[in-house]
Structure formats: C-alpha cells, structure tokens
Design an enzyme around this catalytic site. Structure first.
Site, PDB file in Angstrom:
ATOM      1  CB  CYS A 155      -0.923  -0.013   1.225  1.00  0.00           C
ATOM      2  SG  CYS A 155      -1.940   1.470   1.374  1.00  0.00           S
ATOM      3  CB  CYS A 188      -0.633   2.315   3.963  1.00  0.00           C
ATOM      4  SG  CYS A 188      -2.266   1.804   3.441  1.00  0.00           S
ATOM      5  CG  ASP A 189       3.197   1.117   4.542  1.00  0.00           C
ATOM      6  OD1 ASP A 189       2.698   1.545   5.596  1.00  0.00           O
ATOM      7  OD2 ASP A 189       3.035  -0.047   4.141  1.00  0.00           O
TER       8      ASP A 189
END
Length: 300
Positions: free
Chosen positions: A131, A134-135
């Site tokens: 992701c 997300c990261d």
C-alpha cells in the site's frame, strides 16, 4: 432473522446497503475492520463519475458510509467466524453468536497478491509494502521500487515520485496494462525509471530490505537495484476462505455469479472484487452491490 446480511464494507457492500435501506428491508452490514475497502488505500480516484477533482479514496469511502448510515443501515464491526450456506438456510457465526438471514450478499473483496518469492514475508513492514498511500511517507527522499504494470502499480509510482528521490517501476512485460493517461503521467516524471521485461528474483537484506535482484526475461541478465523499499502491486486474490467448498468458485478463486450476482446457492449473492468480474473498479463494485441487493429483495 435478517432479511439480508451483507458481508464486507467496501463500495459493493455499502452500495448494497444503500439499496436495501431504500427498499425497506431488514438488513445489516458486517465489517471486520473498517469500511471503504481497497479504495481507502488509493491516494486519488479519477474515474468515479461526479468527482472531477479526483477525491482521495479514504474520503470517497467515508462518503459512501455516511450515505448508507444516514439512510439507516446498521453496520456491525465484527468478524464472521463461519458461514453455513444452503438453499434453505443461511447462518453467520460471529463472536457474539449466530445470526440467520434469508439472503446473504458476499462483498469481502480481495487482498493484494504477493510476489511469492523467498523471504517476502520476512520483509513485510521492513521494506516490503502492498500500500503506497499507507507507507509511502516512510520513504520520503529515499529510493523505492514499484512492482507491477496495472493501474494500481503505475498510480503508486506516480504518487511515490512526489515523495521519493527515485522510483523504479518494474514490469514483467514491455507494455503496461495501466490506462494511457496514467502511463503518460508516469513517463513524464524524471525520477521514475522503467525496468521492463523484468521480474524480481531475490530480495536482498538482513533485517531490512536493501536491494532487489531482477532478471531481464529477454536477455537473461541479472542486475541489482539498491532500494530502501518495494511496493508490490501485481494483482489481487479474492477473499473466499469463508465460502470455499460451499459456493462455486472459478480457477482464479473468484466467486462465480450470473448477471444478477446470484451464486449457485439460492439467496446467496456476490458483489465487487470477490466475484468473476471483467473490471475491478469502484464503479463496477457499486453496480454489483446495487444489482445484488435489488435481486435479493425480490426473494425477501
């Protein structure tokens, strides 16, 4: 007894919930983690009609939930431990007990497909991610790789190019499956380097990923790319664990449905990424949910 139990709170499930509420049936949506599905991991959604500015996926998912709840949809955040499905009876087993429903709509979606190479699990959270939104922030001003050739992979590369010093975009073919517009945008970025006709053969590092060994499929040449992280976007795996052995599945693991989203079990429907669909997008998931709910209400 519920009229309709909806399992999964992504676009398909929430759309089904909206239609159930407007239809006046007793329905409940079960979600084990958070609503919105895979789109909450997408930094920009450019192809959902009516949103010309391209909202981020989290905001779009939240809007779907707000709409459904405003119409009266009851969302219960709990895992489904077991599903018992037959033409005559549908039983959901939750930590709190059992719930029966006349109809069930399966909207569990899909998980990112792993690369399937040695040490992949060892590096999850230590250099391997599925992701980008997300990261990605963890890799600001660093060098990363994105692996894949579809819309998600190319979109991830574009997103990361704004954060990272350099982005390798590794694809096993010469041509990308991503939309032409995404490709044009990606190819215009000076810090995105294409690594084509290549596959990742080895993940290098001790406790933290430090490099990828890639193989050119045409020449057989191996080379090492020093990276701080790698984002895997090579497809998805339908989440069918709960229904395997009960509903009919296709060789790719997706649930087989007809045009009304009906499975081989009367009163059991599937919608969104979990089913055999030619296009896994927000708009098609919403349509699936609407069709499944409409058909299910006819049986209630």
């Amino acid at each position: 007894m519920l009229d309709i139990a909806i399992i999964g709170g992504g676009p398909a499930g929430l759309s089904a919930g909206i239609y159930c509420m407007r239809g006046g049936v007793l329905a409940r949506l079960y979600e084990e983690m958070f609503t919105g599905g895979q789109i909450v991991k997408t930094h920009r959604v450019d192809n959902y009609p009516g949103f010309s500015e391209g909202p981020d996926g989290f905001a779009l998912g939240a809007a779907f939930e707000t709409h459904a709840v405003k119409l009266g949809l009851n969302i219960e955040y709990a895992p489904i431990l077991k599903l018992t499905l037959s033409d005559e009876k549908k039983v959901l087993t939750l930590p709190s007990g059992e719930v029966e429903a006349k109809c069930v709509i399966l909207c569990m979606g899909a998980n990112p497909r792993p690369l399937g190479i040695d040490r992949e699990n060892d590096f999850v959270g230590s250099g391997i991610s599925y992701c980008a939104t997300c990261d990605g922030a963890f890799y600001r001003n660093k060098t990363v790789a994105v692996i894949g050739g579809g819309d998600t992979a190319v979109s991830d590369a574009i997103y990361l190019s704004a954060l990272c010093k350099k982005v390798y975009l590794i694809h096993r073919r010469e041509q990308f499956r991503a939309s032409e517009q995404l490709q044009k945008t990606a190819f215009s970025k000076d810090n995105i380097e294409l690594v084509l006709n290549s596959t990742v053969e080895e993940l290098v590092g001790e406790k933290q990923l430090s490099a990828l060994t890639v193989k050119n499929k045409l020449t057989g040449e191996h080379k090492t790319l020093e990276v701080d992280g790698a984002f895997v976007a090579v497809g998805i795996v339908p989440r069918t664990e709960l229904v395997r052995g009960q509903v009919e599945l296709l060789p790719d693991g997706s649930v087989k449905t007809d045009e009304f989203m009906q499975t081989n079990i009367k009163g059991v429907f599937a919608a969104g990424d979990i089913r055999n669909t030619p296009l896994r997008q927000v708009i098609t998931a919403c349509a699936d949910g609407a069709i499944a709910a409409t058909r299910a209400m006819e049986l209630c």
